[in-house]
Enzyme design. Structure first.
Site, mmCIF file in Angstrom:
data_model
loop_
_atom_site.group_PDB
_atom_site.id
_atom_site.type_symbol
_atom_site.label_atom_id
_atom_site.label_comp_id
_atom_site.label_asym_id
_atom_site.label_seq_id
_atom_site.Cartn_x
_atom_site.Cartn_y
_atom_site.Cartn_z
ATOM 1 N N SER A 1 -45.788 -30.725 -10.035
ATOM 2 C CA SER A 1 -46.668 -29.823 -10.779
ATOM 3 C C SER A 1 -47.740 -30.593 -11.537
ATOM 4 C CB SER A 1 -45.856 -28.949 -11.738
ATOM 5 O OG SER A 1 -45.094 -29.756 -12.603
ATOM 6 N N TYR B 1 -33.763 -46.018 -18.778
ATOM 7 C CA TYR B 1 -34.829 -45.812 -17.781
ATOM 8 C C TYR B 1 -34.823 -46.973 -16.779
ATOM 9 C CZ TYR B 1 -39.571 -44.831 -15.961
ATOM 10 O OH TYR B 1 -40.659 -44.551 -15.153
ATOM 11 N N ILE C 1 -49.493 -46.071 -14.893
ATOM 12 C CA ILE C 1 -50.309 -45.014 -14.292
ATOM 13 C C ILE C 1 -50.662 -43.997 -15.385
ATOM 14 C CG2 ILE C 1 -50.443 -43.309 -12.423
ATOM 15 C CD1 ILE C 1 -49.849 -46.184 -11.395
#
Ligand code: NAD
Length: 256
Positions: free
Chosen positions: A11, A160, A193
C-alpha cells in the site's frame, strides 16, 4: 493472461515501488495491505495506469491463516501465481537497547518480519509446484526483501536485525529446496530508503549520508528496489538462486 505477482505490504513505501515496477514489467499485481485500504487503492490505481490488472487483498501477514487467504485470493482472481514478493515488515515500535528491550517487541517484530513470511513462502511455494506441474506457470520466483540489517549491527533494534538475518537463512533454505522445482528464491537487501519507515530518523540519516555512509551519497528510493525486483521478474537472474543482492548505494562495502 499475464504473469501474476503478490507483493506483501504494497500500500505504500518500497512495496508500492515494487508493485509499480512489476506493473511496468507487465505483471498483474495483487496488492496486499494490512490497514490502509485507501492507500492500497492508490497503489492499485498506479498499477492499472500501467495497463495491467490489479487486485487488492487485506491480510495481516503475521497471521498465517490470513497469509494463506492472500494466496488463495490471488489464485481465485488471476488463476496463477508466478512471483511472491515478501516485502511487508515493521521496525520495533520503540528503539530500545538490547540490554533493556522487551520480549513483546521481539515477538511482534519476529512474527511480522520472519514467521509470517516463512509460512507464507511455504504455502505459496507448494502452490507454485502444483501450478508448474499443471503447466499453468512456466517459472516460479520468490523474492525476499530483507535489509542491510541482516548483517549490520544496530544495538537499539536487535529484534529487527535478528528478523532480517533470519530472512537470509530462510532464503538459502527455500532456494535449495525449491531449485529442483524450477523456482528461484533470492533476497534483496535494501540500504537506507526514503519511506515512512525511515521518516522518524530522517535527519540522522541525512547527516550520515552526507558524511559518506554510502559510497553513492543519496537516499535510496522505492523504485531502486522495484527495478531490482523487476530484473528478477523479467528473468534476467534465472541462473541465480539463494543470493543476497545488496541495493544499498554500496553501504555493504568494507572500506578503510
Ligand atoms: P513502510 O513502513 O513504509 O511500509 C511497510 C508496509 O508493510 C506498509 O504498507 C505496512 O502496512 C505493511 N505491513 C506492515 N506489517 C504488515 C502486516 N503484518 N501485514 C501486511 N502488511 C504489513 O516501510 P518500507 O520502508 O516500505 O519497508 C518495506 C520493507 O523493506 C520492510 O520489510 C522493511 O523492513 C524493508 N527495509 C526498509 C528499509 C528502509 O530504509 N526503508 C531498508 C531496508 C529494508
Amino acid at each position: 493472461m499475464g504473469q501474476t505477482a503478490v507483493v506483501t505490504g504494497s500500500s505504500r513505501g518500497i512495496g508500492r515501488g515494487i508493485a509499480v515496477s512489476l506493473a511496468e514489467a507487465g505483471y498483474d499485481i495483487m496488492v496486499n495491505y494490512s490497514r490502509n485500504e485507501d492507500a492500497a487503492e492508490d497503489t492499485a490505481r498506479e498499477v492499472r495506469d500501467r495497463g495491467v490488472e490489479a487486485g487488492i487483498c487485506q491480510a495481516d501477514i503475521a497471521d498465517t491463516d490470513q497469509g494463506r487467504r492472500l494466496i488463495d485470493s490471488t489464485l481465485d482472481r488471476f488463476g496463477r501465481l508466478d512471483l511472491l514478493v515478501n516485502n511487508a515488515g515493521i521496525a520495533p515500535r520503540v528503539r530500545a537497547d538490547i540490554l533493556e528491550a522487551e520480549s513483546e517487541s521481539y515477538d511482534e517484530v519476529m512474527s511480522t518480519n520472519l514467521r509470517g513470511p516463512y509460512f507464507l513462502t511455504q504455502y505459496a511455494a507448494n502452490w507454485m509446484i502444483e501450478l508448474k506441474a499443471a503447466g499453468k506457470i512456466d517459472k516460479g520466483r520468490i523474492v525476499i526483501i530483507s535489509s542491510i540489517s541482516a548483517f549490520a549491527v544496530s544495538t537499539s533494534r536487535g529484534e529487527y536485525c535478528v528478523s532480517k538475518a533470519g530472512l537470509s537463512m530462510m532464503t538459502a533454505l527455500f532456494a535449495d529446496r525449491l531449485a529442483e522445482h524450477g523456482i528461484t528464491v533470492n533476497e534483496i537487501q535494501p540500504g537506507i530508503i526514503q519511506t515512512d519507515m525511515t521518516g522518524q530518523v530522517k535527519e540522522k540519516y541525512d547527516r550520515l549520508i552526507a558524511d559518506g555512509l554510502n559510497p553513492i551519497r543519496r537516499w535510496g528510493q522505492p523504485d531502486d528496489i522495484g527495478k531490482a525486483v523487476a530484473a528478477i521478474a523479467l528473468g534476467y537472474l534465472d541462473f541465480t538462486t539463494g543470493a543476497a543482492i545488496p541495493v544499498d548505494g554500496g553501504f555493504h562495502l568494507k572500506r578503510f
